[in-house]
Design an enzyme around this catalytic site. Structure first.
Site, PDB file in Angstrom:
ATOM      1  N   GLU A   1      17.442  -4.204  27.594  1.00 15.33           N
ATOM      2  CA  GLU A   1      17.169  -4.733  26.261  1.00 15.33           C
ATOM      3  C   GLU A   1      15.672  -4.771  25.962  1.00 15.33           C
ATOM      4  OE1 GLU A   1      19.292  -5.398  23.966  1.00 15.33           O
ATOM      5  OE2 GLU A   1      21.226  -5.556  24.997  1.00 15.33           O
TER       6      GLU A   1
ATOM      7  N   ASP B   1      28.248   3.799  26.372  1.00 14.82           N
ATOM      8  CA  ASP B   1      27.880   4.501  25.146  1.00 14.82           C
ATOM      9  C   ASP B   1      26.564   5.271  25.208  1.00 14.82           C
ATOM     10  OD1 ASP B   1      26.499   2.090  25.311  1.00 14.82           O
ATOM     11  OD2 ASP B   1      26.990   1.427  23.276  1.00 14.82           O
TER      12      ASP B   1
ATOM     13  N   GLU C   1      35.250  -6.101  15.074  1.00 15.46           N
ATOM     14  CA  GLU C   1      34.531  -5.630  16.251  1.00 15.46           C
ATOM     15  C   GLU C   1      35.349  -4.611  17.045  1.00 15.46           C
ATOM     16  OE1 GLU C   1      31.254  -5.653  19.053  1.00 15.46           O
ATOM     17  OE2 GLU C   1      31.515  -6.131  16.924  1.00 15.46           O
TER      18      GLU C   1
ATOM     19  N   GLU D   1      26.357   0.967  14.013  1.00 11.69           N
ATOM     20  CA  GLU D   1      26.786   2.303  14.442  1.00 11.69           C
ATOM     21  C   GLU D   1      27.364   3.143  13.312  1.00 11.69           C
ATOM     22  OE1 GLU D   1      25.890  -0.026  17.784  1.00 11.69           O
ATOM     23  OE2 GLU D   1      27.376  -0.497  16.215  1.00 11.69           O
TER      24      GLU D   1
END
Length: 450
Positions: free
Chosen positions: A51, A181, A306, A350
């Protein structure tokens, strides 16, 4: 998770380039000055290596570039952070822990790391190496990819964890949401970032896309839409396909489109320049984007849950997978189902990011129109009454949806940035000249000096 006695300017660094791109020069100057005056990375405590790299280091590097590559104080901050994070690269295996100490004397050991997280540091450290001339930065992250690329895959797909002792993929699932991902994102983008001079990444990306089309892509019957599912127990005698798709997987539509043209507009290309595989990928990009958009438009609020489950029939047996009793159809006679625990919305980027890429590459007005409709839904339901703040939503299947009193930094650094770029001049950030890291920080293409 970041556990620091002092702050590291996480939110401010993450949104800095959004302020610049939106022309908010006063706010940009204030944010930049805050980082320069009040933030240091040479402090005790631990941070998420992944992160902090994608959000803070990526944000600093992007802002440095977009503002003209002359702000030496921003570059110094990025270099300081790079040096502090680089202590964690000094592992014998070359594979990193998920948590990093910013000071040299405290190594954090981990026997297992997220596949996506160890393979989503390369764009940032490559560009830092290019700017500073400190080649150890790119050697650190190249060592990771050298290990990852040589390990056998499951027909070019990867399990979601990596064992740092055996140097082997581990876990019991293959999916394209968190932990999986951005491995696939950065295969393509590492090739693009260095001006297509490292073909090993392109080769690995192409074979991975074939694996995804073969094992994870499926079509729902009534609405005739394509989705990307998950593979459970792939190493067992009977791997199980799950018709479950997380909103995070909607990145794939844009990634597929980017891979077909390397960011160039189709209007600038001859049809002969696209291979049969490229054309197949572009069709899948269109189909998947339509499905992701329906995850929004089929709910009462116009915003996506979600996680969604899809009506699916096993092609080998002809038997439809039964629905869970706690599942609801978001549209009568539709194919998209949502569990009560999955109906929240975190303001993820996304789908918007994929619409931006498809708009730039195809010029088709529908991607623009879809983005505007989603933006209006955000404005109607996620914006708080004071008009200045936004919030995650607890249940998008009812109106009005209840606010969760929380907003992630990626809403400003990614979602709003992609929305702004979608409705801006397409030359603002040319996809043929930039790669967006997984936190939507644009970094320029370059070549290594001989």
């Amino acid at each position: 998770m970041n556990m620091m006695q002092q702050g590291i300017g996480y939110f401010v660094a993450d949104v800095l380039d959004t302020l610049w791109l939106a022309g908010l020069q006063k706010e940009y100057a204030e944010a930049r000055q805050f980082l320069v005056d009040h933030v240091t990375y040479n402090q005790t405590g631990s941070v998420s290596l992944f992160e902090t790299t994608i959000c803070v280091l990526g944000g600093l590097l992007s802002a440095f570039h977009l503002s003209g590559e002359s702000d030496t104080q921003l570059l110094h901050l990025a270099d300081e952070l790079g040096m502090c994070l680089a202590y964690s690269f000094e592992m014998d295996s070359g594979i990193l822990p998920e948590t990093a100490s910013l000071q040299h004397q405290k190594h954090v050991y981990a026997y297992q790391s997220s596949t996506a997280e160890i393979s989503t540091l390369q764009l940032e450290f490559h560009y830092l190496a290019k700017l500073t001339g400190k080649h150890r930065y790119h050697k650190y992250v190249d060592k990771i990819m050298d290990v990852v690329l040589k390990v056998p895959k499951w027909d070019s797909l990867v399990l979601i964890y990596f064992n740092t002792i055996t140097q082997w993929f581990t876990g019991d699932t293959i999916w394209l949401r968190s932990h999986g991902d951005s491995y696939y994102k950065y295969l393509l983008k590492q090739w693009l970032q260095t001006s297509q001079t490292e073909p090993q990444f392109c080769k690995e990306y192409d074979t991975a896309m074939e694996g995804i089309k073969k094992y994870l892509a499926a079509v729902i019957p009534n609405q005739n839409q394509t989705f990307i599912g998950e593979l459970l127990s792939p190493n067992s005698a009977n791997p199980e396909f799950s018709p479950k798709m997380n909103h995070l997987v909607c990145f794939l539509s844009g990634n597929l489109a980017l891979g077909t043209t390397q960011g160039c507009s189709l209007a600038e290309m001859s049809p002969l320049e696209l291979s049969a595989s490229n054309r197949e990928d572009l069709v899948l990009a269109h189909e998947l984007a339509e499905t992701c958009v329906h995850m929004y438009f089929d709910t009462a609020s116009g915003l996506a849950p979600e996680i969604a489950y899809f009506r699916w029939t096993n092609p080998a047996t002809g038997v439809e997978k039964p629905f869970d009793v706690n599942t609801q159809l978001v549209k009568p006679n539709g194919d998209i189902l949502v569990h009560a625990s999955d109906c929240h919305n975190l303001l993820h980027p996304e789908t918007i990011g994929s619409l931006f890429i498809l708009w730039c590459i195809t010029g088709e007005a529908k991607w623009h129109d879809y983005g505007w409709q989603i933006f209006e839904a955000f404005e109607q339901w996620a914006r708080l009454p004071d008009g200045h703040r936004y919030s995650n939503l607890l249940d998008v299947t009812v109106v009005p949806p209840q606010h969760a009193d929380k907003m992630e930094t990626f809403f400003v650094s990614e979602t709003l940035k992609y929305l702004y770029l979608l409705f801006s001049d397409s030359s603002t950030v040319l996809l043929s000249c930039y790669v967006f890291n997984t936190e939507a920080h644009p970094l320029p293409h370059f070549t290594w000096n001989k």
